[in-house]
Design an enzyme around this catalytic site. Structure first.
Site, PDB file in Angstrom:
ATOM      1  N   HIS A 163       0.875  -1.179   0.000  1.00 56.48           N
ATOM      2  CA  HIS A 163       0.000   0.000   0.000  1.00 56.48           C
ATOM      3  C   HIS A 163       0.915   1.233   0.000  1.00 56.48           C
ATOM      4  O   HIS A 163       2.040   1.180   0.534  1.00 56.48           O
ATOM      5  CB  HIS A 163      -0.825  -0.053   1.290  1.00 56.48           C
ATOM      6  N   ASP A 168       3.229  -4.551   8.145  1.00 60.93           N
ATOM      7  CA  ASP A 168       2.015  -3.749   8.006  1.00 60.93           C
ATOM      8  C   ASP A 168       0.835  -4.722   8.112  1.00 60.93           C
ATOM      9  O   ASP A 168       0.574  -5.494   7.188  1.00 60.93           O
ATOM     10  CB  ASP A 168       2.062  -3.042   6.640  1.00 60.93           C
ATOM     11  N   GLN A 186      -4.342  -5.170   6.851  1.00 63.47           N
ATOM     12  CA  GLN A 186      -5.330  -6.085   6.251  1.00 63.47           C
ATOM     13  C   GLN A 186      -5.351  -7.452   6.918  1.00 63.47           C
ATOM     14  O   GLN A 186      -6.178  -8.285   6.559  1.00 63.47           O
ATOM     15  CB  GLN A 186      -5.045  -6.262   4.751  1.00 63.47           C
ATOM     16  N   LYS A 203     -10.454  -1.142  10.555  1.00 61.50           N
ATOM     17  CA  LYS A 203     -10.645  -2.292   9.664  1.00 61.50           C
ATOM     18  C   LYS A 203     -11.021  -3.535  10.463  1.00 61.50           C
ATOM     19  O   LYS A 203     -11.268  -4.595   9.908  1.00 61.50           O
ATOM     20  CB  LYS A 203      -9.379  -2.544   8.853  1.00 61.50           C
ATOM     21  N   CYS A 230      -4.732   2.428  -3.665  1.00 67.10           N
ATOM     22  CA  CYS A 230      -3.489   2.939  -3.056  1.00 67.10           C
ATOM     23  C   CYS A 230      -2.339   1.947  -3.254  1.00 67.10           C
ATOM     24  O   CYS A 230      -1.515   1.751  -2.347  1.00 67.10           O
ATOM     25  CB  CYS A 230      -3.652   3.250  -1.569  1.00 67.10           C
TER      26      CYS A 230
HETATM   27  C1  LIG Z   1      -2.128  -2.803   3.561  1.00 71.96           C
HETATM   28  C2  LIG Z   1      -2.500  -1.440   4.073  1.00 71.96           C
HETATM   29  N1  LIG Z   1      -1.569  -0.693   4.685  1.00 71.96           N
HETATM   30  C3  LIG Z   1      -1.851   0.522   5.178  1.00 71.96           C
HETATM   31  C4  LIG Z   1      -3.097   1.058   5.081  1.00 71.96           C
HETATM   32  C5  LIG Z   1      -3.373   2.419   5.655  1.00 71.96           C
HETATM   33  O1  LIG Z   1      -4.276   2.314   6.710  1.00 71.96           O
HETATM   34  P1  LIG Z   1      -4.897   3.635   7.374  1.00 71.96           P
HETATM   35  O2  LIG Z   1      -5.438   4.449   6.246  1.00 71.96           O
HETATM   36  O3  LIG Z   1      -5.954   3.110   8.287  1.00 71.96           O
HETATM   37  O4  LIG Z   1      -3.776   4.323   8.098  1.00 71.96           O
HETATM   38  C6  LIG Z   1      -4.109   0.338   4.443  1.00 71.96           C
HETATM   39  C7  LIG Z   1      -5.453   0.912   4.263  1.00 71.96           C
HETATM   40  O5  LIG Z   1      -6.232   0.492   3.443  1.00 71.96           O
HETATM   41  C8  LIG Z   1      -3.804  -0.949   3.938  1.00 71.96           C
HETATM   42  O6  LIG Z   1      -4.734  -1.682   3.328  1.00 71.96           O
END
Ligand SMILES: Cc1ncc(COP(=O)(O)O)c(C=O)c1O
Length: 404
Positions: free
Chosen positions: A121, A198, A201, A224, A362
């Site tokens: 992401h 990270d 998900q 999430k 993203c």
């Molecule tokens: C794999 C991954 N990393 C990071 C993020 C960023 O999360 P947040 O916008 O809640 O900070 C997301 C959000 O969709 C994500 O799917």
């Protein structure tokens, strides 16, 4: 077996019509819906104990502080962190990753290396690029193959004595691929590098055990996993949290302040400057309780059944291509229909009550890899049903007919 109708009754938002059709919510990868216990916990906090924490001697402040720290303990227990002070409350995954990347600015030297993967992401790419620009370090990228899997032999080759930190997601948001993070953590450590996972998900689908994984950092978002937006957690191993400098300066994160010198508070407060999202932290604890009451085994079983059913049903549609065909997948299907822009499909099926995400999610490098502008992403949660998948399939067929 889950009683899905009983579970669905926990989520008031699901029981409504959108554009005159029953809502089918398949955008769980973007944010999950919230059960009534979580919605109630927000009101309860503001109705009964709202006060600022860690500062007041008065009763409400102590009650709010206790509830916030109890929630931290719940997170600690949930992810099996060794210490509660290794759990930092944040505003989400993005904040957590930026906190670590910012800290590494004090550690990295020109010529040293940071490794990310092609499956990230933007939140797990851009902060590391910014760090490399600031320090003169180099960003290296683990490549992916056509199935959406990362190529581990290439990862092994990228690791060297120059690698200082690896940052990789547990599960890809765009394709749903589950990465072999245990292998990657062990390999990073063999090379003498730190590793951040990270978990944005993964936490809706599984219970990460940070000690068994042995990762140095694990970042995730509350929204999430049935919690409120603006909440999240960064787990960091105690030794790393001591090594990294504070991210933000302000109230709460200090021991003593004078114009000559400031000393910093103990963990976790060193990284929690200012008034936090108190209600959010407490309610994240309620969301974790709710998910555990449903049970992660039940959640996974239901979601994998939905994934298998949706994969089979969507494959009936001629010209439909699913991106990411690895066996190691969670309940996400990213697809396109030959010759039709994903946005057009998304717009038409929205009129039929179906909420999916369209676009690059993203994760533009993944879209570039496949040479496409984006995909239609249906991401399922344990509260979804096979009947809803049937509705998606019918809607996509209809949209295809209208647009061909
Ligand atoms: C794999 C991954 N990393 C990071 C993020 C960023 O999360 P947040 O916008 O809640 O900070 C997301 C959000 O969709 C994500 O799917």
């Amino acid at each position: 077996m889950l009683d899905i109708q009983k579970i669905r009754a926990d989520f008031p938002i699901l029981n409504q019509k959108v554009n005159g059709k029953p809502l089918v919510y398949f955008d769980n990868g973007a944010t999950s819906q919230k059960p009534q216990v979580v919605i109630d916990a927000i009101s309860k906090y503001y109705q009964e104990i709202n006060a600022n924490i860690h500062r007041g001697v008065h009763t409400l402040s102590q009650l709010a502080t206790d509830a916030y720290e109890v929630a931290r303990g719940k997170v600690q227990h949930h992810i099996n962190a060794k210490h509660a002070h290794e759990v930092l409350f944040t505003s989400g995954t993005t904040f957590g990753i930026n906190l670590v990347a910012n800290g590494f600015a004090a550690i990295l030297k020109p010529g040293e290396e940071v490794i990310v993967s092609h499956l990230e992401h933007h939140s797990n790419i851009v902060p590391w690029q910014m760090l490399c620009e600031k320090t003169g370090a180099t960003l290296k990228v683990i490549p992916m193959d056509e199935t959406g899997e990362l190529i581990m032999s290439e990862y092994d080759k990228l690791l060297s004595g120059k690698t200082k930190i690896v940052a990789v997601n547990h599960i890809s948001n765009a394709l749903g691929i589950i990465n072999p993070v245990k292998y990657m953590i062990d390999k990073a450590h063999e090379a003498g590098a730190a590793i951040l996972i990270d978990g944005a998900q993964s936490v809706p689908h599984l219970k990460p055990d940070v000690q068994a994984l042995d990762c140095d950092f694990y970042a995730f978002s509350g929204h999430k996993m049935c919690g409120p937006t603006g909440t999240g957690v960064l787990y960091g191993k105690e030794e790393w949290l001591h090594k990294l400098p504070p991210y933000q300066g302000g109230g709460e994160m200090i021991k003593e302040v004078s114009f000559e010198k400031t000393t910093y508070a103990d963990l976790p407060h060193k990284f929690e400057a200012g008034t936090p999202h108190i209600a959010g932290g407490i309610v994240l604890g309620a969301a974790i309780d709710y998910l555990n009451s449903v049970g992660f085994e039940n959640i996974q079983k239901q979601e994998l059944e939905l994934l298998a059913y949706a994969t089979e049903r969507l494959s009936e549609i001629e010209g439909l291509r699913i991106y990411g065909n690895s066996k190691n997948k969670t309940s996400v299907i990213s697809f396109n229909i030959e010759g039709i822009h994903p946005y057009d499909i998304g717009t038409i099926i929205d009129k039929l009550g179906i909420a999916v995400r369209t676009g690059h999610h993203c994760a533009q490098p993944i879209m570039n890899f496949f040479g496409i502008p984006g995909t239609i992403r249906a991401s399922f949660s344990f509260y979804n049903t096979k009947e809803e998948i049937d509705a998606l399939v019918e809607a996509v067929k209809k949209a295809k007919m209208m647009l061909s």
